[in-house]
Design a protein around this motif. Sequence first.
Motif, PDB file in Angstrom:
ATOM      1  N   GLN A  60      -3.354   1.605   9.444  1.00 47.98           N
ATOM      2  CA  GLN A  60      -3.522   0.257   8.914  1.00 47.98           C
ATOM      3  C   GLN A  60      -4.526   0.228   7.761  1.00 47.98           C
ATOM      4  O   GLN A  60      -4.341  -0.508   6.794  1.00 47.98           O
ATOM      5  CB  GLN A  60      -3.969  -0.701  10.020  1.00 47.98           C
ATOM      6  CG  GLN A  60      -2.878  -1.061  11.006  1.00 47.98           C
ATOM      7  CD  GLN A  60      -3.418  -1.837  12.186  1.00 47.98           C
ATOM      8  OE1 GLN A  60      -4.240  -1.323  12.944  1.00 47.98           O
ATOM      9  NE2 GLN A  60      -2.953  -3.069  12.340  1.00 47.98           N
TER      10      GLN A  60
ATOM     11  N   HIS B 250      -2.771   1.521   4.592  1.00 53.73           N
ATOM     12  CA  HIS B 250      -1.858   0.501   4.058  1.00 53.73           C
ATOM     13  C   HIS B 250      -2.648  -0.698   3.504  1.00 53.73           C
ATOM     14  O   HIS B 250      -2.257  -1.283   2.482  1.00 53.73           O
ATOM     15  CB  HIS B 250      -0.858   0.061   5.122  1.00 53.73           C
ATOM     16  CG  HIS B 250       0.142   1.124   5.482  1.00 53.73           C
ATOM     17  ND1 HIS B 250       0.907   1.791   4.537  1.00 53.73           N
ATOM     18  CD2 HIS B 250       0.501   1.639   6.679  1.00 53.73           C
ATOM     19  CE1 HIS B 250       1.695   2.665   5.135  1.00 53.73           C
ATOM     20  NE2 HIS B 250       1.464   2.600   6.444  1.00 53.73           N
ATOM     21  N   HIS B 251      -3.755  -1.042   4.150  1.00 57.10           N
ATOM     22  CA  HIS B 251      -4.598  -2.134   3.653  1.00 57.10           C
ATOM     23  C   HIS B 251      -5.152  -1.803   2.266  1.00 57.10           C
ATOM     24  O   HIS B 251      -5.179  -2.667   1.378  1.00 57.10           O
ATOM     25  CB  HIS B 251      -5.755  -2.402   4.620  1.00 57.10           C
ATOM     26  CG  HIS B 251      -6.888  -3.143   3.993  1.00 57.10           C
ATOM     27  ND1 HIS B 251      -6.811  -4.488   3.670  1.00 57.10           N
ATOM     28  CD2 HIS B 251      -8.111  -2.731   3.577  1.00 57.10           C
ATOM     29  CE1 HIS B 251      -7.943  -4.862   3.103  1.00 57.10           C
ATOM     30  NE2 HIS B 251      -8.750  -3.815   3.026  1.00 57.10           N
TER      31      HIS B 251
ATOM     32  N   ASP C 165      -2.476  -2.443  -0.242  1.00 57.43           N
ATOM     33  CA  ASP C 165      -2.270  -3.887  -0.452  1.00 57.43           C
ATOM     34  C   ASP C 165      -3.424  -4.508  -1.231  1.00 57.43           C
ATOM     35  O   ASP C 165      -3.221  -5.244  -2.201  1.00 57.43           O
ATOM     36  CB  ASP C 165      -2.136  -4.614   0.899  1.00 57.43           C
ATOM     37  CG  ASP C 165      -0.884  -4.244   1.666  1.00 57.43           C
ATOM     38  OD1 ASP C 165       0.104  -3.795   1.053  1.00 57.43           O
ATOM     39  OD2 ASP C 165      -0.897  -4.421   2.904  1.00 57.43           O
TER      40      ASP C 165
ATOM     41  N   ALA D  64      -2.216  -6.699   7.896  1.00 62.76           N
ATOM     42  CA  ALA D  64      -2.435  -5.458   8.642  1.00 62.76           C
ATOM     43  C   ALA D  64      -1.661  -5.429   9.957  1.00 62.76           C
ATOM     44  O   ALA D  64      -1.441  -4.362  10.523  1.00 62.76           O
ATOM     45  CB  ALA D  64      -3.922  -5.252   8.915  1.00 62.76           C
TER      46      ALA D  64
ATOM     47  N   SER E  62       2.550  -2.090   8.039  1.00 60.08           N
ATOM     48  CA  SER E  62       1.159  -1.639   8.137  1.00 60.08           C
ATOM     49  C   SER E  62       0.887  -0.889   9.435  1.00 60.08           C
ATOM     50  O   SER E  62       0.037   0.003   9.476  1.00 60.08           O
ATOM     51  CB  SER E  62       0.202  -2.823   8.031  1.00 60.08           C
ATOM     52  OG  SER E  62       0.269  -3.387   6.739  1.00 60.08           O
TER      53      SER E  62
ATOM     54  N   SER F 148       2.014   4.430   0.983  1.00 58.01           N
ATOM     55  CA  SER F 148       0.813   3.776   0.462  1.00 58.01           C
ATOM     56  C   SER F 148      -0.046   4.729  -0.352  1.00 58.01           C
ATOM     57  O   SER F 148      -0.661   4.315  -1.332  1.00 58.01           O
ATOM     58  CB  SER F 148       0.015   3.140   1.597  1.00 58.01           C
ATOM     59  OG  SER F 148       0.636   1.926   1.988  1.00 58.01           O
TER      60      SER F 148
END
Length: 179
Positions: free
Chosen positions: A66, A69-70, A73, A102, A107, A115
């Motif tokens: 997460q 991926h955060h 983003d 998230a 995510s 990512s």
Amino acid sequence: MTEQQLEKLKYPIGKFKSPTHITKQDIESWISILEHFPNRLENLVKDLTDDQLDTVYRPGGWTVRQVVHHISDSHHHSYTRFKWALTEDKPLIKAYFEDRWAELIDSKTAPIEMSINHIKAIHFKLVYLLKTLSLDDLNTSFIHPETSSEILLSYNIGNYAWHSNHHYAHIANLLMKKS
């Protein structure tokens, strides 16, 4: 776990503190952090197993997956905010609920390679742009809707250099504890 221990896990490098007067050297240092971050992050996480990726870095926190991926983003949003500030007069940006993002399926379960590749691309574009900014450009700004505060691009460069190191430390500290 004490409140102080939890705070150290949340902010392993402390909270971002911008210098009162941001210098050219500060900007160059922060841009260098942003330039090298994607490779540093990739080297940190490339050999992790799914079990490691699905481990939380602190109680109540996100998994490593997460976090990766955060970062993708968040840094995508940041790049867009730079572009808005450079093309509009103090635009009111759109905030987003990072905690809700998230929790979305991508995510929580998607391969981190997507990512990592996005972070590489967005940082390449961002760093290219940042290296061309003039002093006037660095003094342009956007308005954050949650605080109604005006955020200078010079400050935002430092904030995202910190953000990169902040999440890198989350993952690195977890891996040191688990080894």
